[in-house]
Design an enzyme around this catalytic site. Structure first.
Site, short mmCIF file in Angstrom:
data_model
loop_
_atom_site.label_atom_id
_atom_site.label_comp_id
_atom_site.label_asym_id
_atom_site.label_seq_id
_atom_site.Cartn_x
_atom_site.Cartn_y
_atom_site.Cartn_z
N LYS A 15 45.26 6.66 5.25
CA LYS A 15 44.65 7.94 5.65
C LYS A 15 43.34 8.19 4.91
O LYS A 15 42.35 8.57 5.50
CB LYS A 15 45.57 9.14 5.34
CG LYS A 15 46.93 9.11 5.97
CD LYS A 15 47.66 10.42 5.70
CE LYS A 15 47.88 10.72 4.22
NZ LYS A 15 48.90 9.89 3.56
N ARG A 90 51.60 19.10 4.29
CA ARG A 90 52.72 18.23 3.94
C ARG A 90 54.06 18.92 4.11
O ARG A 90 55.10 18.28 3.96
CB ARG A 90 52.59 17.83 2.48
CG ARG A 90 51.95 16.47 2.22
CD ARG A 90 51.87 16.30 0.73
NE ARG A 90 51.77 14.96 0.26
CZ ARG A 90 50.66 14.30 0.04
NH1 ARG A 90 49.50 14.84 0.32
NH2 ARG A 90 50.69 13.08 -0.47
N ARG A 127 47.34 -0.96 -5.12
CA ARG A 127 46.15 -0.10 -4.95
C ARG A 127 45.43 0.15 -6.28
O ARG A 127 46.07 0.34 -7.31
CB ARG A 127 46.61 1.23 -4.34
CG ARG A 127 45.55 2.29 -4.26
CD ARG A 127 45.85 3.28 -3.19
NE ARG A 127 46.92 4.22 -3.51
CZ ARG A 127 47.37 5.13 -2.65
NH1 ARG A 127 46.87 5.21 -1.45
NH2 ARG A 127 48.32 5.96 -3.01
N ARG A 167 46.69 4.07 -9.94
CA ARG A 167 46.98 5.51 -10.04
C ARG A 167 48.29 5.69 -10.78
O ARG A 167 49.22 4.91 -10.59
CB ARG A 167 47.10 6.09 -8.63
CG ARG A 167 45.86 6.82 -8.18
CD ARG A 167 45.91 7.16 -6.73
NE ARG A 167 47.09 7.95 -6.34
CZ ARG A 167 47.28 8.40 -5.11
NH1 ARG A 167 46.38 8.16 -4.17
NH2 ARG A 167 48.35 9.11 -4.80
N ARG A 178 57.96 9.31 -3.71
CA ARG A 178 57.01 9.95 -2.79
C ARG A 178 57.41 9.68 -1.34
O ARG A 178 57.28 10.55 -0.48
CB ARG A 178 55.59 9.45 -3.07
CG ARG A 178 55.00 10.12 -4.30
CD ARG A 178 53.88 9.33 -4.92
NE ARG A 178 52.77 9.10 -4.04
CZ ARG A 178 51.90 8.09 -4.18
NH1 ARG A 178 52.03 7.24 -5.18
NH2 ARG A 178 50.91 7.95 -3.35
#
Ligand code: ADP
Length: 242
Positions: A15, A90, A127, A167, A178
């Site tokens: 996204k 969300r 990531r 992260r 998550r």
């Protein structure tokens, strides 16, 4: 008519990368609640101190807080021609608030990027983001293991040492948390949008370039116009405001 786009999908679906590019190419701001909160944590502001622990656990920050942030951001002049929202809404309460904020601003297009969970865990674990400016490595077309030495996003990043980091909420256990929250709180909210004529789904397993093309096609079809007209739409709106 404004170009109001909401990107929906699980963490790691792409996204942020797609929102960034779409916003840049169409001259509208990208509003990423994750980026806003990470910047606050990085700067050590009051907001940052309030959300740090919740974010590190992979949980959601309170609706009231995040709705206030988005409401303020979307009422700034640069968002009047449209916006790309990434990471919001969300929850059902956030979706309702967005409807209210955008009630007089033309249609809101919602595009869901679908990717299976195991692929998401694989992507998110690999990531890397710039510790200084928060830019996502993907946004520059690099995979984590082939990153340039320096982030190229800002003058400051280009001039200081290597800054690519994982992260703090991208460890496998936090990612699984998550995803759990995503399926429990966020995916049911997407059902709320799915009955609307401006809702579209795209396959996030395609290459980033194919996803980009699918996104432009999805937005154009939701607005009932050829893709080539999208940019003209925003340019006209900006011209009208000048
Ligand atoms: P993801 O990679 O999961 O899409 P984001 O960068 O969008 O991550 O968000 C990172 C974290 O910031 C979330 O796990 C959550 O703690 C917080 N956050 C971001 N957006 C929201 C929101 N709309 N509501 C509540 N919490 C949010």
């Amino acid at each position: 008519m404004a170009l109001n786009l909401v990107m929906l999908g699980p963490p790691g679906a792409g996204k942020g990368t797609q929102a960034e590019r779409f916003a840049r190419e169409h001259g509208i701001p990208k509003v990423s609640t994750g980026d806003i909160l990470r910047e606050a944590v990085h700067s050590g502001s009051e907001l940052g101190r309030a959300v740090k622990t919740v974010m590190e656990r992979g949980e959601l920050v309170g609706d009231e807080l995040i709705i206030g942030i988005v409401r303020e951001r979307l009422t700034r002049p640069d968002a009047m021609a449209g916006f790309v929202l990434d990471g919001f809404p969300r929850t059902a309460a956030q979706a309702k608030a967005l409807d209210e904020i955008t009630a007089t601003r033309g249609p809101v297009i919602c595009v869901e990027i679908q990717v299976p969970d195991e692929e998401l865990v694989r992507r998110v674990r690999g990531r890397r983001v710039c510790d200084d400016c928060g830019a996502n490595a993907d946004a520059f077309g690099h995979k984590a293991d082939e990153l340039p030495e320096l982030c190229q996003n800002t003058e400051r990043c280009r001039s200081i040492g290597p800054k690519w980091v994982a992260r703090s909420d991208d460890s496998e256990s936090v990612v699984r948390e998550r995803l759990k929250i995503y399926w429990r709180d966020t995916r049911p909210m997407i059902e709320y949008y799915s009955a609307r004529p401006t809702f579209r789904v795209i396959d996030g397993l395609q290459s980033p370039e194919q996803v980009r093309e699918a996104l432009v096609a999805a937005v154009a079809s939701a607005l009932g116009m050829p893709a080539s007209q999208l940019r003209t739409l925003v340019a006209k709106k900006l011209g009208a405001q000048a």
